[in-house]
Design an enzyme around this catalytic site. Structure first.
Site, PDB file in Angstrom:
ATOM      1  N   ILE A 315      30.952 -29.488   4.708  1.00 40.36           N
ATOM      2  CA  ILE A 315      29.707 -28.847   5.115  1.00 40.36           C
ATOM      3  C   ILE A 315      28.527 -29.650   4.592  1.00 40.36           C
ATOM      4  CG2 ILE A 315      29.659 -27.342   3.068  1.00 40.36           C
ATOM      5  CD1 ILE A 315      28.497 -25.116   4.881  1.00 40.36           C
ATOM      6  N   CYS A 316      27.390 -29.510   5.273  1.00 38.84           N
ATOM      7  CA  CYS A 316      26.110 -30.057   4.834  1.00 38.84           C
ATOM      8  C   CYS A 316      26.128 -31.590   4.875  1.00 38.84           C
ATOM      9  CB  CYS A 316      25.756 -29.514   3.452  1.00 38.84           C
ATOM     10  SG  CYS A 316      24.019 -29.749   2.965  1.00 38.84           S
ATOM     11  N   ALA A 317      25.879 -32.263   3.758  1.00 37.13           N
ATOM     12  CA  ALA A 317      25.856 -33.729   3.751  1.00 37.13           C
ATOM     13  C   ALA A 317      27.247 -34.344   3.771  1.00 37.13           C
ATOM     14  CB  ALA A 317      25.101 -34.219   2.509  1.00 37.13           C
ATOM     15  N   TYR A 337      24.536 -31.491   7.992  1.00 34.28           N
ATOM     16  CA  TYR A 337      23.132 -31.150   7.749  1.00 34.28           C
ATOM     17  C   TYR A 337      22.267 -31.904   8.761  1.00 34.28           C
ATOM     18  CZ  TYR A 337      18.915 -29.903   5.210  1.00 34.28           C
ATOM     19  OH  TYR A 337      17.699 -29.369   4.875  1.00 34.28           O
TER      20      TYR A 337
END
Length: 541
Positions: A315-317, A337
């Site tokens: 998830i995200c970066a 992200y």
């Protein structure tokens, strides 16, 4: 000479054994994003490390006794049991909160804490307040109990539980710093602007994730890991009865996350490598993602996982920083992200908040972490388990993950395009009158089976008619051009993901009329200039 910045607002967040980790960490993280000086204090005598709920271990910044004479602008109590009853019985905390409220300062509590602590101390008498649903009857009779997700009455803010913790935290930012700061903090977290909208995941190449009732799940953490994302993943999957192993890839079990929350892992990486896992999940945070990418042992483990067609996610970066450079997204659809989308070789599904492609799951950021975690619960255990968890955490819509195309209009509103005010003192990013559509029926298709006769044919015909009507309704609602189609044209006219022109497009094109107007423009140059003018009209002084 520029005037000096005002001093940071001082906030106290006490924690105890049994504190709900999502409620504590989300509050700490969000307030620190706003620039607040947050003191995390253990109320456990002589122990800075607490055993929070769901086996999560957190280290406080210090002991509450060391802060007995300190002044704060806000005291916020997380919930969870027995953490909330420990707060209630802590005479020092009671004295500090009463002294604080006596000076007319802001105070707050969430989940069980409004009833167990503030209510018991008489600090909700005559006020409107809310709390976790099963504790509503424990609020004193002098309290005007309401079922708001976040309730403000004067200097008191209360909220219901884990599923409202992010809203609660943003409201606390607004109360301390104002609406503009609250919007500034909320936007990058990719929060949903309407909490009642069904959560969605985009699934491709669907495959069974059934690995048994007690899947082994590895969640690595490192210095710089995004604590909200890690805590939500760990907490929710343990609620679902998964066996979650939290592993530090640092030299010590304790890591310092991106907003300086101190998390304690279960094991070090070398010990974790001795086991096999059904699923490996990487939280985000730029520092954490880079640490994962630089860990040959961890990346080697994930590569073996992928080669064996076992489950993994990020998830995200982390999808862009840890997975992509090591070939772990090759041939896969993924998201990350938004600021990292350009690092993905295949950006075709980036706009979706949660993407499942076979044995891989990816998601966008802090505000999508609950969706990400509950999508995993659904894939591992089924929809009913996800729905049950959603209800216990007060997260509407989480049990209904729509496996459709782009269902991401909330992201494209620029996170908070429809902010309104509720009442005289309660700003809410979630105020909107919306229509929530149901899952469209699908026509029954023959796949080499015997022809249906009699009643079966009538049922199939009825289902086909329902599906056709649903499709026609959706088409009318969406208009001539879908958001996905128009955003492709936005990119084609030169408005890349990080440009002002692309940003204003995400604000405008949630509206059908704006999409259709844009598509009438005759050339890419004219379209790009039109977007630039729209941005300047809205934001230039």
């Amino acid at each position: 000479m520029a005037s000096p910045s005002p001093p940071a607002k001082k906030v106290l967040v006490p924690i105890a054994n049994g504190t709900e980790p999502m409620e504590a960490v989300i509050t700490i993280d969000v307030l620190r994003r706003a620039g607040a000086d947050v003191a995390v204090a253990s109320v456990e005598p002589g122990a800075e490390q607490v055993a929070a709920a769901w086996g999560v271990k957190i280290a406080a910044d210090g002991l509450l006794s060391d802060l007995a004479d300190a002044e704060f602008d806000l005291i916020s109590l997380p919930g969870g049991m027995p953490g909330s009853s420990t707060f209630r019985d802590c005479k020092l905390l009671e004295s500090m909160v009463k002294k604080h409220t006596g000076k007319g300062k802001l105070y707050a509590a969430i989940c069980a804490a409004p009833a167990m602590a503030l209510g018991t101390w008489g600090l909700l008498n005559g006020l409107k307040a809310t709390c976790y649903p099963s504790f509503m009857d424990k609020l004193p009779s002098e309290v005007n109990a309401v079922e708001s997700r976040v309730q403000i009455d004067g200097k008191c803010v209360t909220s219901r539980g884990p599923g409202t913790a992010m809203e609660y935290s943003v409201v606390l930012v607004e109360q301390l710093y104002g609406k503009e700061k609250a919007e500034e903090v909320a936007g990058p977290m990719i929060m949903r602007p309407q909490h009642a909208v069904e959560f969605s995941m985009k699934e491709l190449n669907s495959t069974s994730w059934n690995v048994g009732e007690a899947p082994q799940i590895l969640v690595p953490i490192a210095n710089g890991t995004e604590e909200m994302e890690a805590i939500m993943i760990i907490d929710i999957l343990r609620r679902a009865k998964a066996n979650v192993v939290v592993v530090s890839i640092e030299e010590t079990l304790e890591i310092v996350a991106s907003r300086k929350v101190k998390m304690i892992a279960d094991v070090l990486l070398d010990d974790a490598l001795k086991q096999q896992y059904d699923l490996i999940l990487l939280p985000g945070g730029l520092g954490g993602a880079q640490a994962y990418a630089n860990s040959d042992k961890l990346i080697g483990l994930i590569k073996k996982q992928a080669e064996a067609n076992k489950l993994y996610g990020a998830i995200c970066a982390s999808p862009a920083i840890a997975l992509e450079p090591h070939g772990l997204l090759k041939g896969k659809k993924a998201t990350s992200y938004p600021a990292m989308w350009k690092k993905l070789s295949d950006q075709s599904e980036c706009l979706n908040r949660v993407v499942v492609d076979g044995n891989l799951i990816t998601s966008q950021g802090p505000g999508t972490s609950m969706e990400f975690s509950l999508a995993i619960v659904e894939k591992l255990f089924g929809r009913e388990r996800a729905l049950e968890l959603a209800k216990t955490m007060d997260i509407p819509g989480c049990g209904k993950f729509r496996e459709l195309g782009l269902q991401n209009e909330e992201e494209l509103t620029g996170c908070f395009g429809d902010i309104t005010t509720i009442g005289s003192d309660h700003w809410s990013p979630y105020a909107a009158n919306i229509i929530t559509s149901k899952r469209p029926a699908r026509p029954v298709q023959d796949k080499g089976k015997r022809c249906k006769i009699g009643t079966a044919l009538l049922i199939q015909e009825a289902i086909t008619n329902i599906a056709s009507s649903a499709k026609e309704y959706a088409s009318k609602r969406e208009g001539k051009y879908s958001i996905e189609q128009v955003m492709e044209v936005v990119l084609a006219c030169g408005a890349g993901y990080e440009t002002d022109e692309h940003y204003i497009a995400t604000k405008l094109f949630v509206k059908k009329e704006q999409r259709e107007m844009f598509m009438t423009l005759p050339s890419n140059e004219i379209r790009f200039n039109w977007l630039r003018r729209k941005y300047n009209d809205k934001y230039s002084k």
